[in-house]
Design a protein around this motif. Structure first.
Motif, PDB file in Angstrom:
ATOM      1  N   GLN A 117     -31.007 -85.028  66.855  1.00 52.56           N
ATOM      2  CA  GLN A 117     -29.584 -85.793  66.065  1.00 52.56           C
ATOM      3  C   GLN A 117     -30.035 -86.429  64.522  1.00 52.56           C
ATOM      4  N   ASP A 118     -30.973 -87.113  64.592  1.00 52.12           N
ATOM      5  CA  ASP A 118     -30.711 -87.205  63.088  1.00 52.12           C
ATOM      6  C   ASP A 118     -31.120 -86.213  61.948  1.00 52.12           C
ATOM      7  N   SER A 119     -31.656 -84.962  62.293  1.00 48.31           N
ATOM      8  CA  SER A 119     -31.339 -83.788  62.008  1.00 48.31           C
ATOM      9  C   SER A 119     -29.756 -82.938  61.604  1.00 48.31           C
ATOM     10  N   GLU A 120     -28.999 -83.205  62.364  1.00 46.04           N
ATOM     11  CA  GLU A 120     -28.240 -83.394  63.077  1.00 46.04           C
ATOM     12  C   GLU A 120     -26.920 -83.901  61.596  1.00 46.04           C
ATOM     13  N   THR A 121     -27.051 -84.870  61.432  1.00 48.56           N
ATOM     14  CA  THR A 121     -26.492 -85.931  60.840  1.00 48.56           C
ATOM     15  C   THR A 121     -26.898 -85.688  59.905  1.00 48.56           C
ATOM     16  N   GLU A 122     -28.373 -85.052  59.591  1.00 50.47           N
ATOM     17  CA  GLU A 122     -28.109 -85.404  58.119  1.00 50.47           C
ATOM     18  C   GLU A 122     -27.901 -84.106  57.357  1.00 50.47           C
ATOM     19  N   ILE A 123     -27.622 -82.833  57.714  1.00 52.95           N
ATOM     20  CA  ILE A 123     -27.142 -81.541  58.053  1.00 52.95           C
ATOM     21  C   ILE A 123     -25.245 -81.586  57.674  1.00 52.95           C
ATOM     22  N   ASN A 124     -24.483 -82.851  58.300  1.00 54.68           N
ATOM     23  CA  ASN A 124     -23.038 -82.765  58.654  1.00 54.68           C
ATOM     24  C   ASN A 124     -23.636 -83.579  57.270  1.00 54.68           C
ATOM     25  N   LYS A 125     -24.294 -84.689  56.878  1.00 55.74           N
ATOM     26  CA  LYS A 125     -23.584 -85.122  55.489  1.00 55.74           C
ATOM     27  C   LYS A 125     -23.744 -84.650  54.185  1.00 55.74           C
ATOM     28  N   SER A 126     -24.791 -83.825  54.560  1.00 54.58           N
ATOM     29  CA  SER A 126     -24.980 -83.310  53.037  1.00 54.58           C
ATOM     30  C   SER A 126     -23.364 -81.530  53.215  1.00 54.58           C
ATOM     31  N   GLN A 127     -23.197 -81.400  54.353  1.00 56.17           N
ATOM     32  CA  GLN A 127     -22.002 -80.079  54.534  1.00 56.17           C
ATOM     33  C   GLN A 127     -20.619 -81.142  53.885  1.00 56.17           C
ATOM     34  N   LYS A 128     -20.641 -82.482  53.968  1.00 56.31           N
ATOM     35  CA  LYS A 128     -19.663 -83.122  53.581  1.00 56.31           C
ATOM     36  C   LYS A 128     -19.198 -83.540  52.524  1.00 56.31           C
ATOM     37  N   GLN A 129     -20.595 -84.344  51.590  1.00 50.95           N
ATOM     38  CA  GLN A 129     -21.191 -84.573  50.484  1.00 50.95           C
ATOM     39  C   GLN A 129     -20.791 -82.774  49.349  1.00 50.95           C
ATOM     40  N   GLN A 130     -21.193 -82.006  49.868  1.00 50.70           N
ATOM     41  CA  GLN A 130     -20.988 -80.618  49.464  1.00 50.70           C
ATOM     42  C   GLN A 130     -19.576 -80.004  49.479  1.00 50.70           C
ATOM     43  N   GLU A 131     -18.896 -80.111  50.386  1.00 52.60           N
ATOM     44  CA  GLU A 131     -17.188 -80.332  50.603  1.00 52.60           C
ATOM     45  C   GLU A 131     -16.669 -81.201  49.933  1.00 52.60           C
ATOM     46  N   ALA A 132     -16.605 -82.297  49.395  1.00 50.38           N
ATOM     47  CA  ALA A 132     -16.548 -82.864  47.871  1.00 50.38           C
ATOM     48  C   ALA A 132     -16.662 -83.140  47.042  1.00 50.38           C
ATOM     49  N   SER A 133     -18.133 -82.546  47.242  1.00 51.58           N
ATOM     50  CA  SER A 133     -18.336 -81.727  45.434  1.00 51.58           C
ATOM     51  C   SER A 133     -17.321 -80.534  45.297  1.00 51.58           C
ATOM     52  N   ASP A 134     -17.030 -79.377  46.088  1.00 48.94           N
ATOM     53  CA  ASP A 134     -16.163 -78.329  45.567  1.00 48.94           C
ATOM     54  C   ASP A 134     -15.056 -79.272  45.444  1.00 48.94           C
ATOM     55  N   ALA A 135     -14.314 -79.979  46.341  1.00 52.52           N
ATOM     56  CA  ALA A 135     -13.136 -80.556  46.707  1.00 52.52           C
ATOM     57  C   ALA A 135     -12.786 -81.005  45.094  1.00 52.52           C
ATOM     58  N   ARG A 136     -13.395 -81.878  44.492  1.00 53.36           N
ATOM     59  CA  ARG A 136     -13.556 -82.505  43.186  1.00 53.36           C
ATOM     60  C   ARG A 136     -13.563 -81.521  41.860  1.00 53.36           C
ATOM     61  N   LYS A 137     -14.897 -80.389  41.913  1.00 55.12           N
ATOM     62  CA  LYS A 137     -14.489 -79.512  40.898  1.00 55.12           C
ATOM     63  C   LYS A 137     -12.882 -79.165  40.822  1.00 55.12           C
ATOM     64  N   ALA A 138     -12.794 -78.694  41.894  1.00 52.36           N
ATOM     65  CA  ALA A 138     -11.435 -77.919  42.055  1.00 52.36           C
ATOM     66  C   ALA A 138      -9.657 -78.358  41.224  1.00 52.36           C
ATOM     67  N   ALA A 139     -10.563 -79.794  42.027  1.00 49.71           N
ATOM     68  CA  ALA A 139      -9.077 -81.200  41.273  1.00 49.71           C
ATOM     69  C   ALA A 139      -9.327 -80.961  39.608  1.00 49.71           C
ATOM     70  N   GLN A 140     -10.613 -81.080  39.203  1.00 50.96           N
ATOM     71  CA  GLN A 140     -10.463 -81.291  38.119  1.00 50.96           C
ATOM     72  C   GLN A 140     -10.270 -79.572  36.922  1.00 50.96           C
ATOM     73  N   LEU A 141     -10.277 -78.621  37.899  1.00 52.26           N
ATOM     74  CA  LEU A 141      -9.985 -77.480  37.161  1.00 52.26           C
ATOM     75  C   LEU A 141      -8.108 -77.810  37.599  1.00 52.26           C
ATOM     76  N   LEU A 142      -7.370 -77.319  38.339  1.00 50.58           N
ATOM     77  CA  LEU A 142      -6.573 -77.267  39.487  1.00 50.58           C
ATOM     78  C   LEU A 142      -5.163 -78.351  38.756  1.00 50.58           C
ATOM     79  N   HIS A 143      -5.758 -79.183  38.503  1.00 51.46           N
ATOM     80  CA  HIS A 143      -4.948 -80.726  37.777  1.00 51.46           C
ATOM     81  C   HIS A 143      -5.427 -81.470  36.806  1.00 51.46           C
ATOM     82  N   GLY A 144      -6.679 -80.798  35.880  1.00 49.90           N
ATOM     83  CA  GLY A 144      -6.436 -81.185  34.409  1.00 49.90           C
ATOM     84  C   GLY A 144      -5.402 -80.751  33.414  1.00 49.90           C
TER      85      GLY A 144
END
Length: 206
Positions: free
Chosen positions: A34-61
């Protein structure tokens, strides 16, 4: 008789203790998973947020920019890598609307300003970017040379477009762009201020 009963009692106590220890070990294993799954989910969400942030900087700059997207380092995506749209269609991986070419499978590996390509048509800009990222990489560019299956996203004159590097030339990806813009919109907060009884948009905060 008493000795036999005492022996049985000891055996039962040991058995109960073994069962208890086994259950404790099993619970520890479950907790670890469960701890491992939580860490994986947390990492995935952080990656998704990073991807979205980069896209926002590109598309709305406010500045004209371009972004280079490449398939993520995932063995499951190897069937897409370095394949053109015709090849993907022959393999049944995608259809004519290219709906399987999605942002979730890609990551932004570089973002630059379009100022050095000013004065060119869109087609000329794409060709110039392709040439630059094959024979004259920027010093801070760490990915592989621009190749088939990569995507170039342009933000020019407040207009966005996505272009698949195909076997011959580039293929537009309106669906990919739409999904990328949706991700970017999730991180874009529009502020309004009240002035003389009216609300006025004052821009986007990334």
């Amino acid at each position: 008789m008493a000795d036999n009963q005492t022996e049985k009692q000891k055996v039962q106590e040991l058995t109960d203790k073994d069962v208890e220890l086994t259950m404790m070990d099993a619970q520890k294993g479950i907790d670890a998973l469960q701890d491992s799954e939580t860490e994986i989910n947390k990492s995935q969400k952080q990656q998704e947020a990073s991807d979205a942030r980069k896209a926002a900087q590109l598309l709305h700059g406010s500045m004209d920019k371009y972004g280079i997207y490449q398939l993520k380092n995932n063995p499951e995506l190897d069937k897409f890598r370095f394949e053109g749209t015709e090849s993907l269609k022959r393999m049944g991986i995608t259809k004519y609307n290219f709906d399987t070419i999605v942002p979730e499978n890609y990551e932004q590996v570089y973002m630059g300003e379009l100022s050095e390509f000013r004065g060119r048509t869109q087609g000329e800009t794409l060709e110039a970017i392709y040439t630059k990222f094959n024979i004259d990489h920027p010093a801070d560019y760490k990915a592989h040379s621009l190749s088939v299956s990569d995507i170039v996203v342009l933000h020019e004159n407040r207009e966005n477009s996505a272009h698949f590097v195909d076997t011959f030339g580039f293929t537009g990806l309106p669906q990919f762009l739409h999904e990328l813009e949706e991700k970017a919109e999730d991180l874009t907060v529009t502020f309004t201020v009240a002035e003389c009884g009216e609300f006025h948009g004052i821009g986007a905060y990334l």
